[in-house]
Design a protein around this motif. Structure first.
Motif, PDB file in Angstrom:
ATOM      1  N   ASN A  74     -10.639 -10.432  -8.438  1.00 55.80           N
ATOM      2  CA  ASN A  74     -10.146 -10.303  -9.650  1.00 55.80           C
ATOM      3  C   ASN A  74      -9.821 -11.774 -10.566  1.00 55.80           C
ATOM      4  O   ASN A  74     -10.322 -11.836 -11.809  1.00 55.80           O
ATOM      5  N   TYR A 103     -10.423   0.385  -7.211  1.00 60.12           N
ATOM      6  CA  TYR A 103     -10.134  -0.934  -6.477  1.00 60.12           C
ATOM      7  C   TYR A 103      -9.390  -0.748  -5.162  1.00 60.12           C
ATOM      8  O   TYR A 103      -9.674  -1.302  -4.280  1.00 60.12           O
ATOM      9  N   VAL A 138      -4.092   4.669  -4.181  1.00 60.76           N
ATOM     10  CA  VAL A 138      -3.839   4.150  -2.865  1.00 60.76           C
ATOM     11  C   VAL A 138      -3.113   5.052  -1.820  1.00 60.76           C
ATOM     12  O   VAL A 138      -2.696   5.030  -0.849  1.00 60.76           O
ATOM     13  N   ALA A 182       0.852  -1.193   0.118  1.00 62.35           N
ATOM     14  CA  ALA A 182       0.146  -0.004  -0.084  1.00 62.35           C
ATOM     15  C   ALA A 182       0.771   1.223   0.074  1.00 62.35           C
ATOM     16  O   ALA A 182       0.457   2.166  -0.541  1.00 62.35           O
ATOM     17  N   TRP A 194     -13.979  -8.019 -21.588  1.00 64.54           N
ATOM     18  CA  TRP A 194     -13.665  -6.600 -21.893  1.00 64.54           C
ATOM     19  C   TRP A 194     -12.652  -6.383 -22.781  1.00 64.54           C
ATOM     20  O   TRP A 194     -11.619  -6.882 -22.513  1.00 64.54           O
ATOM     21  N   ILE A 229     -10.051  -1.892  -1.400  1.00 65.54           N
ATOM     22  CA  ILE A 229      -9.835  -3.125  -0.730  1.00 65.54           C
ATOM     23  C   ILE A 229      -8.900  -2.840   0.566  1.00 65.54           C
ATOM     24  O   ILE A 229      -9.069  -3.432   1.785  1.00 65.54           O
ATOM     25  N   GLY A 281       3.694   1.358  -4.421  1.00 66.58           N
ATOM     26  CA  GLY A 281       2.778   1.342  -5.531  1.00 66.58           C
ATOM     27  C   GLY A 281       3.605   0.536  -6.601  1.00 66.58           C
ATOM     28  O   GLY A 281       4.947   0.957  -6.788  1.00 66.58           O
ATOM     29  N   MET A 282       3.196  -0.059  -7.597  1.00 67.53           N
ATOM     30  CA  MET A 282       3.825  -0.427  -8.677  1.00 67.53           C
ATOM     31  C   MET A 282       2.749  -0.280 -10.146  1.00 67.53           C
ATOM     32  O   MET A 282       1.725  -0.598 -10.164  1.00 67.53           O
ATOM     33  N   GLY A 295       0.053  -6.102  -6.420  1.00 71.52           N
ATOM     34  CA  GLY A 295       1.190  -4.670  -6.486  1.00 71.52           C
ATOM     35  C   GLY A 295       0.172  -3.543  -5.994  1.00 71.52           C
ATOM     36  O   GLY A 295       0.905  -2.595  -5.336  1.00 71.52           O
ATOM     37  N   LEU A 296      -0.987  -3.735  -5.915  1.00 69.45           N
ATOM     38  CA  LEU A 296      -1.846  -2.698  -5.138  1.00 69.45           C
ATOM     39  C   LEU A 296      -1.986  -2.939  -3.714  1.00 69.45           C
ATOM     40  O   LEU A 296      -2.523  -1.939  -2.897  1.00 69.45           O
ATOM     41  N   GLY A 297      -1.288  -3.895  -3.232  1.00 69.54           N
ATOM     42  CA  GLY A 297      -1.626  -4.338  -1.770  1.00 69.54           C
ATOM     43  C   GLY A 297      -2.734  -5.261  -1.377  1.00 69.54           C
ATOM     44  O   GLY A 297      -3.298  -5.342  -0.233  1.00 69.54           O
ATOM     45  N   LYS A 357     -12.706  -4.365 -15.563  1.00 73.84           N
ATOM     46  CA  LYS A 357     -13.843  -3.682 -14.653  1.00 73.84           C
ATOM     47  C   LYS A 357     -13.835  -2.397 -15.244  1.00 73.84           C
ATOM     48  O   LYS A 357     -13.085  -2.054 -16.182  1.00 73.84           O
ATOM     49  N   THR A 358     -14.981  -1.487 -15.060  1.00 70.29           N
ATOM     50  CA  THR A 358     -15.109  -0.174 -15.596  1.00 70.29           C
ATOM     51  C   THR A 358     -13.589   0.612 -14.953  1.00 70.29           C
ATOM     52  O   THR A 358     -13.083   0.064 -14.354  1.00 70.29           O
ATOM     53  N   SER A 390      -0.865 -11.039 -15.198  1.00 73.25           N
ATOM     54  CA  SER A 390      -0.611  -9.680 -15.143  1.00 73.25           C
ATOM     55  C   SER A 390      -1.844  -9.103 -14.229  1.00 73.25           C
ATOM     56  O   SER A 390      -1.686  -8.268 -13.614  1.00 73.25           O
ATOM     57  N   ILE A 391      -2.919  -9.759 -14.040  1.00 70.38           N
ATOM     58  CA  ILE A 391      -4.199  -9.647 -13.251  1.00 70.38           C
ATOM     59  C   ILE A 391      -3.687  -9.781 -11.991  1.00 70.38           C
ATOM     60  O   ILE A 391      -3.910  -9.043 -10.965  1.00 70.38           O
ATOM     61  N   GLN A 440      -8.360 -11.325  -1.206  1.00 67.14           N
ATOM     62  CA  GLN A 440      -8.857 -10.181  -2.164  1.00 67.14           C
ATOM     63  C   GLN A 440      -8.632 -10.303  -3.562  1.00 67.14           C
ATOM     64  O   GLN A 440      -9.360 -10.085  -4.443  1.00 67.14           O
ATOM     65  N   ARG A 480      -4.476   4.161 -10.764  1.00 70.46           N
ATOM     66  CA  ARG A 480      -4.849   3.103  -9.917  1.00 70.46           C
ATOM     67  C   ARG A 480      -3.814   3.071  -9.006  1.00 70.46           C
ATOM     68  O   ARG A 480      -4.209   2.810  -7.698  1.00 70.46           O
ATOM     69  N   ALA A 481      -2.588   3.089  -9.018  1.00 66.86           N
ATOM     70  CA  ALA A 481      -1.466   3.070  -7.992  1.00 66.86           C
ATOM     71  C   ALA A 481      -1.740   4.456  -7.178  1.00 66.86           C
ATOM     72  O   ALA A 481      -1.444   4.026  -6.084  1.00 66.86           O
ATOM     73  N   PHE A 519       3.288  -1.678 -13.945  1.00 62.45           N
ATOM     74  CA  PHE A 519       3.834  -2.684 -14.745  1.00 62.45           C
ATOM     75  C   PHE A 519       4.118  -2.699 -16.180  1.00 62.45           C
ATOM     76  O   PHE A 519       3.687  -1.711 -16.810  1.00 62.45           O
ATOM     77  N   ASN A 554      -2.014  -3.393 -17.234  1.00 67.54           N
ATOM     78  CA  ASN A 554      -2.864  -4.571 -17.146  1.00 67.54           C
ATOM     79  C   ASN A 554      -4.095  -3.986 -16.261  1.00 67.54           C
ATOM     80  O   ASN A 554      -4.213  -4.289 -15.137  1.00 67.54           O
ATOM     81  N   PRO A 555      -5.039  -3.179 -16.891  1.00 68.24           N
ATOM     82  CA  PRO A 555      -6.459  -2.763 -16.104  1.00 68.24           C
ATOM     83  C   PRO A 555      -6.872  -3.954 -15.681  1.00 68.24           C
ATOM     84  O   PRO A 555      -6.984  -4.987 -16.578  1.00 68.24           O
ATOM     85  N   PHE A 556      -7.745  -3.990 -14.762  1.00 65.38           N
ATOM     86  CA  PHE A 556      -8.667  -5.000 -14.347  1.00 65.38           C
ATOM     87  C   PHE A 556      -9.804  -5.228 -15.533  1.00 65.38           C
ATOM     88  O   PHE A 556     -10.198  -4.143 -15.998  1.00 65.38           O
TER      89      PHE A 556
END
Lengths: 268, 435
Positions: B337, A123, A181, A101, B435, A127, A104-105, B325-327, A115-116, B318-319, B332, A177-178, A107, A111-113
């Motif tokens: 995911n 995200y 957090v 947290a 997607w 979490i 952050g990283m 990577g976001l913790g 999701k929208t 990668s997912i 979770q 996204r990074a 890549f 690599n978007p999830f």
């Protein structure tokens, strides 16, 4: 609202020498099974500056980067030895979730999830429980997209899938996204290698803006990129840290002949 | 390239060689395509033959011959007290009334043997048909009622043309006199064919014309529900644990090998296991869909686990890295995911496993789901049988009318399977928002 306290203490305008270290590594050895990937690496990462890790393929620059947020923990055969400190605290004393947290990283491949766009950015805060209601989540998402320079482009399409964006936009989405957090350090593993030159230029500008607030470590195979975005450069070769110094010095006046050979294009 | 290097063929030689080989190469490609088309053609032909035979044989079971009779509902016989008490009404001798009505229709019948033949024209269920009407409307008592009752299976077979009058009398189940009476009934317009509702609403019966598939279909439904409720969550969780959390060591290797081997264990072994463990050790009820479901769930688990693990492995790294990577904690990452992306693949595994379980007979024989059960199962603990076992039981029965019912039950089983798969495909489509 989020990062004001760090920006007021920013060292961004100071020289590298005057800046305290955010991350400091001492004697880092990394093994993949029996094979040693990093040999005794000592490296300091100054606050609010961009540190670039350069070197030929397989030199261990990504491996070192992944040591900082302990992403190598996931790899079963990987063993990390040595001392890595974040603000003087051993990263192995921290819980790995807390560490990631704070560090952050981003890549190599965006690599978007699946999701929208909104949910991608939301995200992390969700979490970690950083927002207690929808309004706070929205505020974080908008601030993060703004900081990543993406808000103008996606403001009207937040409920579209993150993967519908172009490659460069996707990578900025990953940066947003990074940022969401609210990390202290952002690690970037060749963030532009999958992007075209225009998108790359956009990300490089962004990196320069972001260092006002965050400490950035970037791995890149492009020496021009290292020269453009970083203040400090470390050259790794065959798992050894050959040379580290101010970016200007490394590129104009390298001390080691291997560094000189690499930056003048004789190998790599 | 030049004449000074003779070991390398000249440009024109190379071109010529390639050209010479072209015909052969394309011929090989054409041959391969023909083999492929032939293989698919044979498969389709077999499928068409199978469907053709089953539907051709089974279609007639959806229709049933009925006989319309005028029955005097004699108050003295069924309601001697005259107070229309439902309890008394339900115990009346309706069979006697039916028989009396038949004698009325054919006054020339006197001998015992002839009488029996006459009574055999209508189903033994005719008395129940009449009783149901009288029970529904007690005011009918004392009147002459026109009721439509099930013809017996032999009459039904004769009407459908499966019994020919040309065959010698002692080689068919319908005598010459019976045929004469059927024809006379037909002339009076008393014989009709209609939709065989009873086949879809009734349980099993020794009388083909009264036998229905609903009991077995409900049994299959309860069993499949039990399988789904137990095997799917357990299989998914086992797959997730093994793939995402378990350390890779000798123990997990052994477990993996065993799961792969379990998928290939003959199903009857699971039946024996169910008999020994669920019935004998835990004392669970015999013939119950719950126990059948437990046994089939055990049989289905390896398929679901293997498919689930494959689906999890297929989620791009990668997912995972993005989430970690976001913790995100591992849990979770998996729940938020990885699992949504793996869900379609897991559902596919579950469909394959469930489809196999639906068609399974052997393990259920061991736990008593092969019993002759007339009542419809009202829950997973009632004694029941399932569709494939019902097909097996009917195929084993000697009456001609069970032949068409066997095929009809197969059609119902296939429809059941198609509906189940359709549901699963729709579910998968819902999750498969790429997607």
């Amino acid at each position: 609202m989020l990062q004001t306290q760090t920006s007021s203490l920013s060292y961004a305008h100071q020289t590298v020498e005057e800046t305290p270290s955010k991350v400091s590594a001492r004697g880092v050895n990394v093994f993949y099974g029996a094979k040693q990937a990093l040999f005794d690496v000592d490296l300091d990462v100054p606050v609010n500056h961009v540190t670039a890790l350069i070197g030929p393929s397989g030199c261990g620059k990504s491996t070192f980067l992944r040591c900082i947020n302990r992403m190598n923990d996931v790899v079963e055969i990987c063993r990390v030895e040595g001392d890595i400190r974040l603000d003087e605290g051993d990263i192995y004393d921290l819980d790995v979730v807390e560490l990631r947290a704070r560090v952050g990283m981003v890549f190599q491949k965006p690599n978007p999830f699946p999701k929208t766009i909104f949910d991608n950015v939301a995200y992390g805060p969700r979490i970690h429980g950083l927002a207690s209601n929808r309004d706070e989540v929205e505020e974080i998402v908008f601030t993060s997209l703004e900081k990543a320079g993406l808000l103008k482009e996606v403001r009207d399409r937040l409920s579209e899938p993150g993967t519908s964006l172009s490659g460069g936009q996707q990578q900025r989405l990953c940066i947003a996204r990074a940022i969401a957090v609210n990390p202290e350090v952002i690690l970037m593993d060749e963030p532009c290698s999958a992007l075209d030159p225009i998108a790359t230029a956009r990300i490089e500008e962004l990196i320069d803006e972001l260092r006002q607030i965050y400490t950035i470590v970037i791995v890149t195979h492009s020496m021009q990129q290292a020269a453009r975005v970083s203040q400090r450069t470390a050259f790794l070769h065959l798992g050894e840290l050959v040379e580290v110094g101010n970016t200007e010095d490394i590129f104009t006046n390298p001390r080691d002949e291997r560094t000189q050979g690499y930056i003048t294009g004789r190998f790599g | 390239m030049t004449d000074s290097t003779p070991t390398i063929p000249s440009r024109s030689d190379t071109t010529q060689t390639v050209r010479n080989g072209l015909r052969r190469r394309y011929a090989a490609e054409r041959r391969f395509k023909i083999y492929g088309v032939a293989a698919i053609g044979v498969a389709l032909l077999m499928l068409a033959i199978m469907f053709g035979t089953i539907i051709g044989n089974g279609w007639s079971a959806f229709r049933q011959t009925y006989v319309q009779m005028d029955v005097l509902v004699d108050a003295a016989e069924i309601d001697p007290d005259g107070n229309r008490d439902p309890k008394v009404l339900s115990r009346g001798d309706y069979e006697g009334l039916i028989k009396a009505a038949l004698r009325e229709m054919f006054p020339d019948v006197k001998k015992r043997k002839e009488k029996r033949e006459l009574y055999d024209l209508v189903s033994s269920g005719a008395a129940f048909d009449l009783r149901d009407e009288v029970m529904a409307d007690p005011s009918l008592v004392g009147q002459t009622v026109s009721v439509t009752v099930h013809a017996s299976d032999d009459v039904d077979m004769y009407m459908k043309g499966y019994i020919s009058a040309e065959v010698a009398e002692d080689e068919r189940r319908v005598s010459d006199k019976q045929i004469a009476r059927i024809e006379s009934l037909r002339e009076q317009g008393r014989i009709s064919t209609g939709f065989n509702l009873r086949f879809f609403t009734g349980g099993d019966s020794r009388e083909p014309e009264l036998a229905g598939i609903a009991g077995a279909a409900l049994g299959s439904l309860w069993t499949m529900l039990a399988v789904l409720v137990m095997a799917f969550p357990m299989g998914v969780m086992a797959a997730i644990y093994l793939e995402e959390f378990a350390p890779k060591n000798r123990w997990t290797d052994i477990i993996e090998v065993n799961i792969n081997n379990l998928a290939a264990v003959p199903s009857i072994v699971f039946g024996l296991l169910g008999l020994a463990v669920f019935l004998n050790f835990f004392g669970m009820p015999r013939s119950a869909p719950l126990v059948g479901g437990l046994v089939l769930a055990l049989m289905t688990l390896p398929t679901i686990i293997i498919a689930g693990r494959a689906a999890l492995t297929a989620v791009p790294p990668s997912i995972r890295e993005g989430a970690l990577g976001l913790g995100a904690s591992r849990m979770q990452m998996v729940a938020g995911n990885v699992l949504p992306l793996a869900m379609p693949g897991m559902l596919t595994g579950a469909i394959i496993g469930m489809a196999r379980a639906l068609g399974e007979t052997a393990p259920l024989l061991m736990i008593g789901m092969v019993a002759f059960i007339v009542d419809l199962p009202k829950g997973p603990l009632d004694a029941a049988t399932v569709l494939p076992v019902q097909i097996f039981l009917w195929a084993d029965s000697p009456e001609r009318a069970f032949v068409e019912r066997t095929s009809a039950a197969t059609i119902v089983l296939l429809v059941f399977l198609i509906l189940m798969n359709l549901g699963a495909v729709l579910l998968r489509k819902k999750f498969e928002r790429r997607w």
